[in-house]
Design a protein around this motif. Structure first.
Motif, short mmCIF file in Angstrom:
data_model
loop_
_atom_site.label_atom_id
_atom_site.label_comp_id
_atom_site.label_asym_id
_atom_site.label_seq_id
_atom_site.Cartn_x
_atom_site.Cartn_y
_atom_site.Cartn_z
N UNK A 69 0.83 -1.21 0.00
CA UNK A 69 0.00 0.00 0.00
C UNK A 69 0.87 1.26 0.00
N UNK A 70 1.94 1.24 0.77
CA UNK A 70 2.84 2.40 0.80
C UNK A 70 3.53 2.58 -0.55
N UNK A 71 3.91 1.49 -1.18
CA UNK A 71 4.54 1.59 -2.50
C UNK A 71 3.57 2.19 -3.52
N UNK A 72 2.30 1.80 -3.43
CA UNK A 72 1.29 2.36 -4.33
C UNK A 72 1.09 3.84 -4.05
N UNK A 73 1.04 4.19 -2.77
CA UNK A 73 0.83 5.60 -2.41
C UNK A 73 1.98 6.47 -2.91
N UNK A 74 3.18 5.92 -2.96
CA UNK A 74 4.33 6.69 -3.44
C UNK A 74 4.25 6.99 -4.93
N UNK A 75 3.51 6.17 -5.67
CA UNK A 75 3.44 6.34 -7.12
C UNK A 75 2.37 7.32 -7.56
N UNK A 76 1.53 7.79 -6.63
CA UNK A 76 0.47 8.72 -6.99
C UNK A 76 1.08 10.07 -7.37
N UNK A 77 0.73 10.53 -8.55
CA UNK A 77 1.28 11.79 -9.05
C UNK A 77 0.25 12.91 -8.90
N UNK A 93 7.83 10.85 0.20
CA UNK A 93 8.29 11.13 1.55
C UNK A 93 8.13 9.91 2.47
N UNK A 94 7.26 8.97 2.03
CA UNK A 94 7.03 7.78 2.83
C UNK A 94 8.07 6.69 2.59
N UNK A 99 10.74 1.52 3.70
CA UNK A 99 11.95 0.69 3.82
C UNK A 99 12.05 0.07 5.21
N UNK A 100 11.71 0.83 6.23
CA UNK A 100 11.75 0.28 7.60
C UNK A 100 10.76 -0.84 7.78
N UNK A 101 9.54 -0.65 7.26
CA UNK A 101 8.53 -1.70 7.33
C UNK A 101 9.01 -2.96 6.61
N UNK A 102 9.66 -2.79 5.47
CA UNK A 102 10.16 -3.94 4.71
C UNK A 102 11.22 -4.70 5.50
N UNK A 103 12.10 -3.98 6.17
CA UNK A 103 13.15 -4.64 6.95
C UNK A 103 12.57 -5.39 8.15
N UNK A 104 11.57 -4.79 8.79
CA UNK A 104 10.91 -5.49 9.89
C UNK A 104 10.24 -6.75 9.38
N UNK A 105 9.61 -6.67 8.20
CA UNK A 105 8.97 -7.84 7.60
C UNK A 105 9.98 -8.96 7.34
N UNK A 106 11.18 -8.60 6.89
CA UNK A 106 12.21 -9.61 6.63
C UNK A 106 12.60 -10.34 7.92
#
Length: 280
Positions: A69-77, A93-94, A99-106
């Protein structure tokens, strides 16, 4: 009595055990080896490890959904006109939060795998412990039949203690952890889950978008989805510290439940077993 005589007397203590009892212990230990899947203590420990694995898996899926969802929100122009026409992507800006969420997921994924391995391995480890006890009983029987041997008595005693550790103490540590974990960390986990739910309550995608609709419905609902992603991005940006802190707290609780507390209990059991196994 000389020290050597006292040592021989102490190591000869298992030889006083009746041969019938030794045979019975050997048979029971072999039965526990073959039927290790039906060991109630191992089953309870497996259930606990599987429960932690399932909880961490649910957290991992939530993290990955939030990551998408954050990756999608980053692509909104957003269109901009500052003397020069163009577009902006304020959602970028997110990216640090994403990236932090992704590292926690790993890390949660690795924890999920470890707990899954523990859930599978608890029964076979207990079978190894039972086999060690059966081997110790067999050595004691040989000791009774062929004559006293201090080395056989010493080896048998150590096999019994370490076999009991694998058969009883190791799964017992996880059973005790199951009894203590919710008491020690249950309220903290519930509190953090409430905070995460409040921040991410707009992550789920509306299933109505998957239906076959007209172009106008798809356009208006698509625009509504863009607004939802913008609201999500704003909400997460405003409470990014709370969100990351809550997920880190959940991760710490999982590590405590599957590593720290069991390790403390296993360590205490192992020190006790080693003391009795190495007594002269």
């Amino acid at each position: 009595m000389t020290p050597r005589t006292r040592l021989s007397a102490k190591t000869a203590e298992p030889r006083r055990i009746s041969l019938v009892w030794l045979v019975l212990i050997a048979v029971l230990a072999l039965g526990a080896t073959v039927l290790h899947r039906h060991n109630p203590l191992s089953q309870r420990a497996q259930d606990y490890a599987a429960a932690v694995s399932a909880a961490s898996a649910a957290t991992y899926v939530t993290l990955r959904t939030l990551n998408a969802a954050l990756s999608t929100a980053q692509e909104i122009e957003v269109g901009a006109s500052l003397g020069v026409s163009g577009t902006m992507q304020p959602g970028k800006m997110l990216e640090p939060v994403d990236d932090t969420i992704e590292r926690i997921a790993d890390v949660v994924f690795v924890l999920m795998l470890v707990t899954g391995v523990l859930a599978v391995a608890m029964g076979p480890v207990g079978a190894v412990g039972a086999a060690m006890i059966a081997g110790a009983s067999a050595l004691w029987i040989i000791d009774r039949l062929v004559g006293a041997r201090d080395v056989i008595s010493l080896l048998s005693r150590r096999l019994v203690w370490y076999g009991g550790f694998f058969l009883l103490a190791l799964p017992g540590a996880f059973v005790l952890t199951d009894l203590l974990a919710d008491l020690l960390t249950g309220d903290v986990m519930a509190q953090q889950q409430v905070i995460i739910a409040e921040i991410t309550d707009t992550v789920e995608v509306d299933p109505a978008l998957a239906r076959d609709q007209g172009w106008w419905d798809r356009l208006t609902e698509g625009m509504s989805e863009v607004d939802r992603y913008r609201d999500l991005a704003t909400n997460i940006w405003e409470r990014a510290d709370d969100l990351i802190a809550s997920y880190l707290t959940l991760l710490s609780i999982y590590i405590f439940q599957i590593f720290v507390l069991p390790a403390l209990l296993v360590g205490a059991f192992f020190v006790s077993v080693r003391f009795f196994a190495n007594r002269p």
